[in-house]
Design a protein around this motif. Structure first.
Motif, PDB file in Angstrom:
ATOM      1  N   THR A 111      94.474  61.072 -51.334  1.00 31.62           N
ATOM      2  CA  THR A 111      94.973  60.321 -52.487  1.00 31.62           C
ATOM      3  C   THR A 111      93.849  59.756 -53.340  1.00 31.62           C
ATOM      4  N   GLY A 112      92.664  59.600 -52.773  1.00 29.08           N
ATOM      5  CA  GLY A 112      91.533  59.073 -53.535  1.00 29.08           C
ATOM      6  C   GLY A 112      91.550  57.578 -53.732  1.00 29.08           C
ATOM      7  N   ARG A 113      92.464  56.871 -53.068  1.00 28.41           N
ATOM      8  CA  ARG A 113      92.561  55.434 -53.307  1.00 28.41           C
ATOM      9  C   ARG A 113      91.386  54.667 -52.713  1.00 28.41           C
ATOM     10  N   LEU A 114      90.960  55.035 -51.517  1.00 34.11           N
ATOM     11  CA  LEU A 114      89.786  54.377 -50.954  1.00 34.11           C
ATOM     12  C   LEU A 114      88.531  54.788 -51.712  1.00 34.11           C
ATOM     13  N   ALA A 115      88.462  56.056 -52.103  1.00 29.38           N
ATOM     14  CA  ALA A 115      87.315  56.532 -52.889  1.00 29.38           C
ATOM     15  C   ALA A 115      87.201  55.779 -54.211  1.00 29.38           C
ATOM     16  N   HIS A 116      88.323  55.378 -54.789  1.00 27.33           N
ATOM     17  CA  HIS A 116      88.338  54.586 -56.029  1.00 27.33           C
ATOM     18  C   HIS A 116      87.449  53.353 -55.864  1.00 27.33           C
ATOM     19  N   TYR A 117      87.585  52.670 -54.738  1.00 26.46           N
ATOM     20  CA  TYR A 117      86.804  51.454 -54.510  1.00 26.46           C
ATOM     21  C   TYR A 117      85.353  51.767 -54.175  1.00 26.46           C
ATOM     22  N   VAL A 118      85.150  52.760 -53.334  1.00 26.68           N
ATOM     23  CA  VAL A 118      83.787  53.120 -52.947  1.00 26.68           C
ATOM     24  C   VAL A 118      82.976  53.516 -54.176  1.00 26.68           C
ATOM     25  N   GLU A 119      83.561  54.360 -55.016  1.00 29.40           N
ATOM     26  CA  GLU A 119      82.828  54.852 -56.181  1.00 29.40           C
ATOM     27  C   GLU A 119      82.582  53.757 -57.206  1.00 29.40           C
ATOM     28  N   ARG A 120      83.589  52.930 -57.467  1.00 32.67           N
ATOM     29  CA  ARG A 120      83.426  51.870 -58.459  1.00 32.67           C
ATOM     30  C   ARG A 120      82.417  50.808 -58.019  1.00 32.67           C
ATOM     31  N   ILE A 121      82.540  50.368 -56.791  1.00 24.40           N
ATOM     32  CA  ILE A 121      81.640  49.315 -56.330  1.00 24.40           C
ATOM     33  C   ILE A 121      80.217  49.840 -56.224  1.00 24.40           C
ATOM     34  N   ALA A 122      80.058  51.068 -55.739  1.00 28.92           N
ATOM     35  CA  ALA A 122      78.715  51.647 -55.642  1.00 28.92           C
ATOM     36  C   ALA A 122      78.072  51.819 -57.014  1.00 28.92           C
ATOM     37  N   ALA A 123      78.893  52.090 -58.036  1.00 29.43           N
ATOM     38  CA  ALA A 123      78.366  52.302 -59.393  1.00 29.43           C
ATOM     39  C   ALA A 123      78.279  51.016 -60.201  1.00 29.43           C
ATOM     40  N   GLY A 124      78.770  49.906 -59.666  1.00 30.11           N
ATOM     41  CA  GLY A 124      78.771  48.654 -60.415  1.00 30.11           C
ATOM     42  C   GLY A 124      79.882  48.575 -61.444  1.00 30.11           C
ATOM     43  N   THR A 125      80.887  49.449 -61.338  1.00 36.78           N
ATOM     44  CA  THR A 125      82.024  49.446 -62.266  1.00 36.78           C
ATOM     45  C   THR A 125      83.039  48.402 -61.816  1.00 36.78           C
ATOM     46  N   PRO A 126      83.556  47.599 -62.726  1.00 34.39           N
ATOM     47  CA  PRO A 126      84.516  46.564 -62.317  1.00 34.39           C
ATOM     48  C   PRO A 126      85.779  47.158 -61.702  1.00 34.39           C
ATOM     49  N   VAL A 127      86.310  46.440 -60.739  1.00 31.93           N
ATOM     50  CA  VAL A 127      87.581  46.769 -60.111  1.00 31.93           C
ATOM     51  C   VAL A 127      88.651  45.884 -60.747  1.00 31.93           C
ATOM     52  N   ASP A 128      89.746  46.479 -61.184  1.00 27.69           N
ATOM     53  CA  ASP A 128      90.825  45.717 -61.827  1.00 27.69           C
ATOM     54  C   ASP A 128      91.704  45.067 -60.765  1.00 27.69           C
TER      55      ASP A 128
END
Length: 318
Positions: free
Chosen positions: A191-208
């Motif tokens: 589903t990519g839901r956990l990857a959503h957090y891993v990728e955003r946090i690793a890249a410094g992208t804000p999480v909504d």
């Protein structure tokens, strides 16, 4: 040894269920539309489950100790299965979802859909199986829906109505396994839901996230497969919640990811009712797993398996 039919079983915890049953020495058959071949030693039947005539034809005279239905999404699919498997199985296990409890998707109407446990609480208290009785819901008719993706309310209502069909005038001993959010590391978590957090946090992208997000329930995909296999061998009926112990909110999830990827999370707060990142909820419906525990299932703890799942996901992302 049990004769088990798995409807679906071609990906994620369905594949893990098939492997677990084979390891236990069960005689396993997989039925799907040909989307994926099962492992060696597993019988494979190909049919569209919505086509009652074709389903009967491919099953022939086969009978099973247990049917585990991984892909029942509508009351039409449930009605077909109820007719076809009546007299053909000693037990029917449907994989349902915690989304059936989501107060944002519950229908408004003259029939109160809750059971003796009372309404789904507005406070962050885990919900029990008695918090929802699908059999009290009005059925919308036999209309089915095409395969997803669907809006959350359509998915949740489809599962509620499917449960209701099986519960009304039961044709066989029936269990609905209301699964928590299923997670697994790396490519297993399609589903990519956990990857959503891993990728955003690793890249410094804000999480909504919501301003005050509620806790929610999770289960590892291997634990989910084990839960289904355990349920197949039990005698209890009715709904049962499948969730690991512990119900983190989205902020705790982000902190767990941050610890593994070595970068602090950044947040962007969204307004009430607005879309947010997966697992950020502005309403409460984390699940109570007390019934499963009382029946003898030894649930794991989110804190024990989540770090490993995050590490696997980060490794798969490169």
């Amino acid at each position: 040894m049990k004769r088990i039919l798995v409807i679906g079983g071609s990906r994620y915890f369905g594949k893990a269920l098939v492997a677990r049953a084979r390891e236990a020495g069960d005689e396993v058959t997989v039925l799907n539309r040909g989307s994926g071949a099962p492992p060696r030693g597993v019988d494979h039947l190909v049919a569209d489950r919505d086509d009652e005539e074709a389903l009967r034809a491919v099953l022939g005279p086969r009978e099973f100790d247990v049917v585990v239905d991984q892909v029942c999404y509508t009351p039409l699919q449930a009605a077909v299965a109820r007719r076809v498997f009546a007299g053909r199985t000693g037990r029917y296990v449907m994989t349902s979802t915690m989304e059936v409890y989501d107060p944002a998707t519950l229908p408004a109407g003259p029939v109160d859909p809750v059971g003796p446990g009372g309404p789904v609480p507005a406070v962050p208290a885990p919900v029990t199986e008695a918090s929802l009785d699908p059999a009290r819901l009005p059925l919308p008719g036999a209309a089915g829906r095409a395969p997803g993706p669907w809006p959350a309310y359509v998915y949740a209502e489809g599962k509620r109505q499917a449960e209701a069909v099986f519960l009304r005038d039961a044709a066989f001993p029936y269990v609905s396994v209301r699964a928590a959010h299923v997670l697994g590391g790396g490519p297993a978590e399609f589903t990519g839901r956990l990857a959503h957090y891993v990728e955003r946090i690793a890249a410094g992208t804000p999480v909504d996230v919501h301003e005050a997000p509620y806790a929610t329930s999770f289960i590892h995909h291997h634990e989910m497969a084990e839960f289904l296999h355990w349920t197949a061998g039990q005698a209890f009926t009715g709904p049962v919640n499948a969730a690991s112990h512990g119900a983190p909110d989205v902020l705790a999830l982000c902190e767990a990811v941050a610890e593994r990827v070595g970068r602090r999370p950044r947040y962007r707060v969204v307004g009430a009712g607005a879309a947010a990142s997966p697992f950020s909820f502005d309403r409460a419906y984390a699940m109570d797993n007390g019934r499963a525990s009382a029946l003898g299932f030894g649930s794991g703890h989110v804190a024990d398996w989540l770090p490993g799942a995050i590490t696997e996901t980060a490794g798969a992302a490169g």
